[in-house]
Write a protein that holds these residues in place. Structure first.
Motif, PDB file in Angstrom:
ATOM      1  N   LEU A 228       0.812  -1.217   0.165  1.00 52.85           N
ATOM      2  CA  LEU A 228      -0.080   0.180  -0.035  1.00 52.85           C
ATOM      3  C   LEU A 228       0.958   1.375   0.015  1.00 52.85           C
ATOM      4  O   LEU A 228       1.858   1.197   0.644  1.00 52.85           O
ATOM      5  CB  LEU A 228      -0.922   0.002   1.335  1.00 52.85           C
ATOM      6  N   LYS A 229       0.671   2.161  -0.793  1.00 51.86           N
ATOM      7  CA  LYS A 229       1.289   3.380  -0.984  1.00 51.86           C
ATOM      8  C   LYS A 229       0.161   4.522  -0.646  1.00 51.86           C
ATOM      9  O   LYS A 229      -0.800   4.683  -1.446  1.00 51.86           O
ATOM     10  CB  LYS A 229       2.270   3.473  -2.057  1.00 51.86           C
ATOM     11  N   ARG A 230       0.556   5.497   0.200  1.00 51.70           N
ATOM     12  CA  ARG A 230      -0.506   6.561   0.347  1.00 51.70           C
ATOM     13  C   ARG A 230       0.636   7.876   0.661  1.00 51.70           C
ATOM     14  O   ARG A 230       1.055   7.874   1.806  1.00 51.70           O
ATOM     15  CB  ARG A 230      -1.516   6.344   1.455  1.00 51.70           C
ATOM     16  N   GLY A 231       0.839   8.602  -0.204  1.00 48.50           N
ATOM     17  CA  GLY A 231       1.784   9.818  -0.347  1.00 48.50           C
ATOM     18  C   GLY A 231       3.037   9.305  -0.131  1.00 48.50           C
ATOM     19  O   GLY A 231       3.554   8.169  -0.961  1.00 48.50           O
ATOM     20  N   LYS A 232       3.810   9.312   0.960  1.00 52.33           N
ATOM     21  CA  LYS A 232       5.155   8.862   1.143  1.00 52.33           C
ATOM     22  C   LYS A 232       4.922   7.543   2.132  1.00 52.33           C
ATOM     23  O   LYS A 232       6.119   6.962   2.504  1.00 52.33           O
ATOM     24  CB  LYS A 232       6.149   9.858   1.818  1.00 52.33           C
ATOM     25  N   LYS A 233       3.841   7.174   2.551  1.00 47.80           N
ATOM     26  CA  LYS A 233       3.833   6.103   3.399  1.00 47.80           C
ATOM     27  C   LYS A 233       3.735   4.595   2.582  1.00 47.80           C
ATOM     28  O   LYS A 233       3.068   4.615   1.862  1.00 47.80           O
ATOM     29  CB  LYS A 233       2.728   6.310   4.314  1.00 47.80           C
ATOM     30  N   TYR A 234       4.539   3.763   3.052  1.00 52.04           N
ATOM     31  CA  TYR A 234       4.513   2.318   2.454  1.00 52.04           C
ATOM     32  C   TYR A 234       4.117   1.323   3.348  1.00 52.04           C
ATOM     33  O   TYR A 234       4.757   1.379   4.562  1.00 52.04           O
ATOM     34  CB  TYR A 234       5.691   2.193   1.549  1.00 52.04           C
ATOM     35  N   CYS A 235       3.282   0.584   3.118  1.00 54.41           N
ATOM     36  CA  CYS A 235       2.837  -0.452   3.985  1.00 54.41           C
ATOM     37  C   CYS A 235       2.986  -1.989   3.039  1.00 54.41           C
ATOM     38  O   CYS A 235       2.585  -2.012   2.133  1.00 54.41           O
ATOM     39  CB  CYS A 235       1.600  -0.573   4.696  1.00 54.41           C
ATOM     40  N   VAL A 236       3.643  -3.020   3.884  1.00 52.66           N
ATOM     41  CA  VAL A 236       3.600  -4.358   3.180  1.00 52.66           C
ATOM     42  C   VAL A 236       2.796  -5.219   4.004  1.00 52.66           C
ATOM     43  O   VAL A 236       2.965  -5.513   5.090  1.00 52.66           O
ATOM     44  CB  VAL A 236       5.088  -5.068   2.988  1.00 52.66           C
ATOM     45  N   TRP A 237       1.644  -5.566   3.553  1.00 54.35           N
ATOM     46  CA  TRP A 237       0.684  -6.407   4.438  1.00 54.35           C
ATOM     47  C   TRP A 237       0.862  -7.980   3.750  1.00 54.35           C
ATOM     48  O   TRP A 237       0.874  -8.460   2.355  1.00 54.35           O
ATOM     49  CB  TRP A 237      -0.709  -6.093   3.951  1.00 54.35           C
ATOM     50  N   CYS A 238       1.062  -8.932   4.677  1.00 55.09           N
ATOM     51  CA  CYS A 238       1.390 -10.188   4.231  1.00 55.09           C
ATOM     52  C   CYS A 238       0.189 -11.177   5.013  1.00 55.09           C
ATOM     53  O   CYS A 238      -0.132 -11.177   6.124  1.00 55.09           O
ATOM     54  CB  CYS A 238       2.718 -10.538   4.948  1.00 55.09           C
ATOM     55  N   GLY A 239      -0.478 -11.889   4.069  1.00 60.37           N
ATOM     56  CA  GLY A 239      -1.492 -12.730   4.397  1.00 60.37           C
ATOM     57  C   GLY A 239      -1.078 -13.973   5.021  1.00 60.37           C
ATOM     58  O   GLY A 239       0.069 -14.448   5.047  1.00 60.37           O
ATOM     59  N   HIS A 240      -1.811 -14.748   5.844  1.00 57.43           N
ATOM     60  CA  HIS A 240      -1.794 -15.929   6.642  1.00 57.43           C
ATOM     61  C   HIS A 240      -1.037 -16.777   5.777  1.00 57.43           C
ATOM     62  O   HIS A 240      -0.230 -17.644   6.252  1.00 57.43           O
ATOM     63  CB  HIS A 240      -2.987 -16.497   7.077  1.00 57.43           C
TER      64      HIS A 240
ATOM     65  N   PHE B  54       9.331   1.219   5.054  1.00 57.62           N
ATOM     66  CA  PHE B  54       8.197   0.523   4.936  1.00 57.62           C
ATOM     67  C   PHE B  54       7.662   0.180   6.124  1.00 57.62           C
ATOM     68  O   PHE B  54       8.754  -0.321   7.098  1.00 57.62           O
ATOM     69  CB  PHE B  54       7.886  -0.450   3.950  1.00 57.62           C
ATOM     70  N   GLU B  55       6.434  -0.224   6.408  1.00 53.15           N
ATOM     71  CA  GLU B  55       5.948  -0.868   7.744  1.00 53.15           C
ATOM     72  C   GLU B  55       5.428  -2.510   7.119  1.00 53.15           C
ATOM     73  O   GLU B  55       4.664  -2.643   6.214  1.00 53.15           O
ATOM     74  CB  GLU B  55       4.668  -0.123   8.266  1.00 53.15           C
ATOM     75  N   LEU B  56       5.984  -3.218   7.989  1.00 55.36           N
ATOM     76  CA  LEU B  56       5.754  -4.856   7.671  1.00 55.36           C
ATOM     77  C   LEU B  56       4.442  -5.153   8.537  1.00 55.36           C
ATOM     78  O   LEU B  56       4.674  -4.964   9.812  1.00 55.36           O
ATOM     79  CB  LEU B  56       6.904  -5.739   7.825  1.00 55.36           C
ATOM     80  N   LEU B  57       3.423  -5.611   8.048  1.00 50.99           N
ATOM     81  CA  LEU B  57       2.205  -5.906   8.675  1.00 50.99           C
ATOM     82  C   LEU B  57       1.738  -7.365   8.553  1.00 50.99           C
ATOM     83  O   LEU B  57       1.851  -7.644   7.262  1.00 50.99           O
ATOM     84  CB  LEU B  57       0.916  -4.912   8.252  1.00 50.99           C
ATOM     85  N   LEU B  58       1.329  -8.378   9.478  1.00 44.46           N
ATOM     86  CA  LEU B  58       0.932  -9.645   9.227  1.00 44.46           C
ATOM     87  C   LEU B  58      -0.444  -9.586   9.338  1.00 44.46           C
ATOM     88  O   LEU B  58      -1.092  -8.622  10.150  1.00 44.46           O
ATOM     89  CB  LEU B  58       1.560 -10.310  10.329  1.00 44.46           C
TER      90      LEU B  58
END
Length: 564
Positions: free
Chosen positions: A395-407, A425-429
């Motif tokens: 996900l990118k929103r402006g300068k913010k990046y998130c990496v979302w990882c499915g189960h 970036f922020e790594l999210l489970l």
């Protein structure tokens, strides 16, 4: 030679004419592939035995297209002004429908109180899971054949009468008496039977040890040429470290894209890539075109034209690949080192110059693949409903990046996803997203079920193209390199890609119609093939290792013979 006359020629035949300097192989337009192949083998043997310098292939109807000197030699035995060839009477002219698509139907057979019943289960496409070990099934391929499949838990009476009942089915359907009926027993299915199914899975009674995975750290072109079987298995020609020129189609022109914007594609655009790499002997070149799912038909047509123009300007490279969005091949993805990003819309929507394409400021990317030759990112709707527990998302929103990882995502998938998110970036489970769902507009239902892809890979299949029979193709079983006859156009179906092999002596009309023949083949495949699969044109003598590796033995000297 005195008995040699046009009166004896039929368009369904092949003739060999031996002269002191040349062996002429006259090929009737309706001759089948086995006759053509046999004539080629015999002509090669005669050439060696009698020390005759040349072999000339003469196509029915194209006798006057050979050079004047050769025409004079040929006319000594068969004067062209007296040419009369008996026509081929096709199945269509006799009322046949051999080229109409076969619609598969699946029937379950059962016996109840002495009465035999046949009930339709579904019509195609079929899957392995449609069959049950407790029953007998009939796969109805209409006049092309009937298959009766016997489950392993079927009782002895049903097992013994399955074939007789299938023949009764043919009679009830009023199919021709010579309709082929084949009995197949579960676990002993033939390749010809399995290819009727969209998916097939082999079950083993005992656990089969997993094959050892060969670890290759670098797919360099020399290794791939020396090990074509590995190239065919991975569909990699090299590691993508060669040079690439990339263009985007803009109106009726092509605009070169700077290297720092390689890998930023848009669904409404078409692109052409010229890739060059060095082998042990020489430099080789490949031409790819990529067609976005929302590209206009006009731009698709322009792309095809420009691709041909570039190929001719470079002296005909011998490798052209048409890649449709969603069906990118392993080597095409390798060119972008696993960093290909596909955005919605058109590149020109973000920059009118077409040279400095910008990315959207806000997006959600779904990451596919887990290696540099399988990974890509596709923009999806900016909503939690686009998520999938089997995948990773950026996900990118402006300068913010998130990496979302499915189960259900793997460690390799997560590593590839990080490559699309830059350095910060922020790594999210999944399940521990904090405010991630809020960024997407709030929580919504999405796909969470585990998806397994453990179906058997389909075997490669080779076909001879016969454009004189309404783009018909004829399969060659247990194929080998010698089946690639120089005067033919062939199709090699590897399931992931469709190769069109152009023989050096093939008729221009066959070459021109080859793409239509390939599309016709896909459309008429009973297993409901994807019409958007990658189609690759290659020329005789310029076969890449990804093609060569599908043949049991490959002799580079096989075609080193004069055809003048």
């Amino acid at each position: 030679m005195s008995d040699l006359s046009w009166e004896n020629f039929k368009s369904s035949d092949v003739f060999l004419i031996k002269s002191p300097q040349t062996i002429f192989v006259w090929i009737g337009r309706a001759a089948n592939v086995e006759e053509r192949r046999h004539a080629t083998i015999i002509s090669q043997d005669m050439k060696d035995q009698y020390k005759i310098p040349n072999i000339v292939f003469v196509d029915d109807g194209y006798e006057k297209s050979i050079d004047k000197e050769t025409q004079k030699q040929f006319s000594k035995y068969l004067p062209l002004e007296k040419r009369v060839v008996l026509p081929y009477v096709s199945e269509e002219s006799n009322g046949g429908n051999s080229h109409i698509k076969t619609h598969l139907r699946l029937y379950r057979c059962s016996e109840n109180n002495g009465k035999y019943r046949v009930a339709e289960v579904k019509n195609g496409p079929l899957s392995w899971s449609d069959l049950s070990s407790d029953d007998v099934f009939i796969i109805d391929q209409e006049i092309h054949g009937i298959w009766v499949w016997v489950g392993k838990r079927v009782n002895e009476k049903e097992r013994s009468e399955a074939l007789r009942n299938a023949r009764g089915f043919v009679k009830k359907k009023k199919y021709p008496n010579n309709t082929k009926v084949t009995r197949i027993v579960e676990t002993l299915e033939t390749t010809e039977f399995k290819v009727l199914f969209k998916q097939w899975k082999t079950e083993h009674k005992t656990k089969v040890p997993s094959p050892k995975i060969l670890t290759i750290t670098k797919f360099d072109p020399i290794t791939m040429e020396e090990r074509p079987t590995l190239a065919a298995e991975t569909q990699l020609i090299d590691d993508g470290s060669g040079g690439m020129t990339l263009w985007r189609i803009k109106n009726t022109k092509i605009v070169e894209i700077p290297k720092d914007r390689h890998g930023y594609f848009f669904t409404g655009d078409c692109y052409i890539a010229l890739y060059s790499y060095q082998t042990a002997r020489d430099e080789k070149h490949l031409l790819y075109c990529w067609i976005g799912s929302n590209a206009s038909q006009d731009e698709i047509n322009i792309t095809t034209t420009k691709l041909t123009e570039i190929d001719e300007e470079l002296g005909q490279l011998g490798f052209q690949a048409r890649v449709i969005q969603g069906r990118e091949t392993a080597h095409f993805l390798q060119l972008f080192k696993g960093k290909l990003m596909i955005f919605k819309g058109r590149g020109i929507d973000f920059d009118d110059t077409g040279k400095n394409l910008k990315s959207p400021n806000q997006y959600l990317l779904k990451i596919h693949g887990s290696t540099t030759y399988s990974a890509k990112a596709e923009q999806v709707d900016f909503s939690a409903s686009s998520l999938d527990s089997n995948s990773c998302f950026v996900l990118k929103r402006g300068k913010k990046y998130c990496v979302w990882c499915g189960h259900h995502s793997t460690g390799d998938q997560r590593e590839m996803a990080k490559g699309f998110a830059g350095k910060d970036f922020e790594l999210l489970l999944e399940g521990k997203e904090k405010d991630f769902m809020t960024l997407l507009g709030g929580p919504k239902n999405y796909f969470t079920q585990l998806v397994r892809d453990d179906y058997d890979p389909k075997p490669p299949r080779l076909f001879f193209c016969n454009s004189n029979k309404n783009h018909e193709v004829q399969e060659i079983l247990f194929f080998q390199q010698k089946d690639l006859l120089p005067e033919n156009v062939m199709l090699l179906d590897t399931n992931d890609a469709l190769y069109i092999w152009i023989g050096k002596l093939s008729a221009r009309e066959d070459q021109r119609l080859s793409i239509q023949t390939a599309l016709n083949y896909l459309q008429n495949d009973a297993s409901n093939r994807d019409m958007n699969m990658t189609i690759i044109h290659i020329k005789q003598g310029k076969e890449p290792p990804t093609f060569i590796g599908f043949f049991p033995v490959w002799d580079k000297k096989l075609w080193k013979v004069s055809f003048d």
